[in-house]
Scaffold this motif. Structure first.
Motif, PDB file in Angstrom:
ATOM      1  N   GLY A 197      61.873  18.699 -23.070  1.00  0.00           N
ATOM      2  CA  GLY A 197      62.445  17.802 -21.710  1.00  0.00           C
ATOM      3  C   GLY A 197      61.406  17.636 -20.931  1.00  0.00           C
ATOM      4  O   GLY A 197      61.355  16.520 -20.529  1.00  0.00           O
ATOM      5  N   PRO A 252      72.897  17.851 -20.454  1.00  0.00           N
ATOM      6  CA  PRO A 252      71.753  17.114 -19.876  1.00  0.00           C
ATOM      7  C   PRO A 252      70.662  17.714 -18.858  1.00  0.00           C
ATOM      8  O   PRO A 252      69.348  17.696 -19.319  1.00  0.00           O
ATOM      9  N   SER A 294      72.751  14.428 -24.966  1.00  0.00           N
ATOM     10  CA  SER A 294      72.771  15.879 -24.964  1.00  0.00           C
ATOM     11  C   SER A 294      74.047  16.448 -24.345  1.00  0.00           C
ATOM     12  O   SER A 294      74.551  16.046 -23.378  1.00  0.00           O
ATOM     13  N   ARG A 331      74.302  10.453 -30.652  1.00  0.00           N
ATOM     14  CA  ARG A 331      73.876  12.121 -30.879  1.00  0.00           C
ATOM     15  C   ARG A 331      73.416  12.463 -32.161  1.00  0.00           C
ATOM     16  O   ARG A 331      72.564  13.161 -32.468  1.00  0.00           O
ATOM     17  N   LEU A 367      69.650  13.587 -32.243  1.00  0.00           N
ATOM     18  CA  LEU A 367      69.458  14.780 -32.341  1.00  0.00           C
ATOM     19  C   LEU A 367      69.508  15.603 -33.599  1.00  0.00           C
ATOM     20  O   LEU A 367      69.369  16.746 -33.936  1.00  0.00           O
ATOM     21  N   TYR A 392      68.463  20.269 -20.977  1.00  0.00           N
ATOM     22  CA  TYR A 392      67.806  19.598 -21.733  1.00  0.00           C
ATOM     23  C   TYR A 392      66.605  19.060 -20.837  1.00  0.00           C
ATOM     24  O   TYR A 392      65.287  19.272 -21.089  1.00  0.00           O
ATOM     25  N   HIS A 448      68.151  10.899 -24.815  1.00  0.00           N
ATOM     26  CA  HIS A 448      68.221  12.360 -24.984  1.00  0.00           C
ATOM     27  C   HIS A 448      68.916  13.015 -23.728  1.00  0.00           C
ATOM     28  O   HIS A 448      69.852  13.784 -23.955  1.00  0.00           O
TER      29      HIS A 448
END
Length: 276
Positions: free
Chosen positions: A92, A83, A80, A10, A14, A86, A76
């Motif tokens: 996304g 999820p 996330s 992550r 991110l 996203y 991702h």
């Protein structure tokens, strides 16, 4: 073990503040640019490419980009915190389209084929993820959308009036090119935006004077929305920087920072600018 790996990934996927995160973003950024280069040599989007028409290196490049985009999208989703949020977000959906529309079916319908290929073009929007200025501009546009919308509404009304006046001024000239009010409005739009195709030209003195007025108005029409967005962008940047840390009181932070640059404590969320 799995949760620890997820937290480590992550930070890489991110967050761009770490060395690994910067390298990861650089790889994705380079892959996007390479995929765009491949798109530049694609055949006409309304027909199916003949065998051998697409160079072999382009096909190999497409496959390599597909693998990277698929890995990026799945990572991702996994790392996330939310999820589903996203997956439904703008980025996304763009990430999904970059993967989904690689699989263009071999169909004969030109329209359907064009839709699938157009979806592949959307991958260029993945570049917005790497631009803080783009996110700031997006917030500024959202905050000033109502004011710009009202301004554009009055501009449209003004163009209708100006177009109708041009048709009225030109109606008695034997060589007039303005036959309908729609043509007058089209001329007003083209002239006010300083495009000037020249397919409709006023012949009378009154029409030429009106054309001069519309040309001068065009400068202000272009400048006003730019000023609105610029002011809102400055306010967004000031709000982004002047978030006070609850621990040490530090105010000046990096754009988009989540933690205090001075002590590392979590920063308050970005304030939302009201649309007015």
């Amino acid at each position: 073990m799995a949760e620890s790996l997820r937290l480590q990934l992550r930070r890489v996927v991110l967050e761009s503040g770490t060395l690994a995160g910067r390298i990861y973003n650089l790889v994705i950024f380079g892959t996007i640019l390479l995929s765009v280069i491949g798109l530049l040599v694609q055949p006409h989007p309304m027909r199916v490419a003949a065998p051998g028409e697409i160079p072999l290196w382009v096909e190999e490049l497409e496959r390599a980009c597909l693998l990277v985009f698929m890995a990026d999208y799945l990572l991702h989703l996994w790392v996330s915190p939310k999820p589903l949020a996203y997956a439904r977000s703008f980025f996304g959906l763009i990430d999904l389209s970059a993967v989904l529309f690689f699989f263009v079916p071999q169909i004969n319908s030109g329209l359907i084929l064009w839709i699938f290929k157009f979806g592949r073009v959307l991958r260029v929007f993945k570049l917005l993820r790497f631009m803080d200025e783009a996110q700031q501009l997006g917030r500024a546009l959202k905050a000033s959308a109502r004011r710009i919308g009202v301004f554009l509404f009055f501009v449209v009304m003004a163009q209708v009036v100006l177009g109708y006046l041009m048709v009225a001024f030109e109606s008695n000239h034997p060589d007039t090119q303005f036959q309908t009010a729609g043509q007058g409005v089209y001329w007003a739009i083209v002239t006010m935006t300083t495009v000037g195709y020249g397919d409709f030209v006023p012949q009378t003195v009154q029409g030429q004077l009106l054309a001069a007025v519309v040309m001068l108005l065009g400068f202000g029409i272009i400048a006003i929305p730019t000023g609105i967005v610029t002011v809102e962008s400055i306010q967004q940047a000031r709000q982004d920087r002047l978030r006070v840390c609850s621990q040490c009181g530090h105010q000046e932070h990096r754009r988009g920072a989540v933690h205090c640059d001075q002590c590392g404590a979590p920063l308050p969320a970005l304030p939302q600018s009201p649309s007015s």
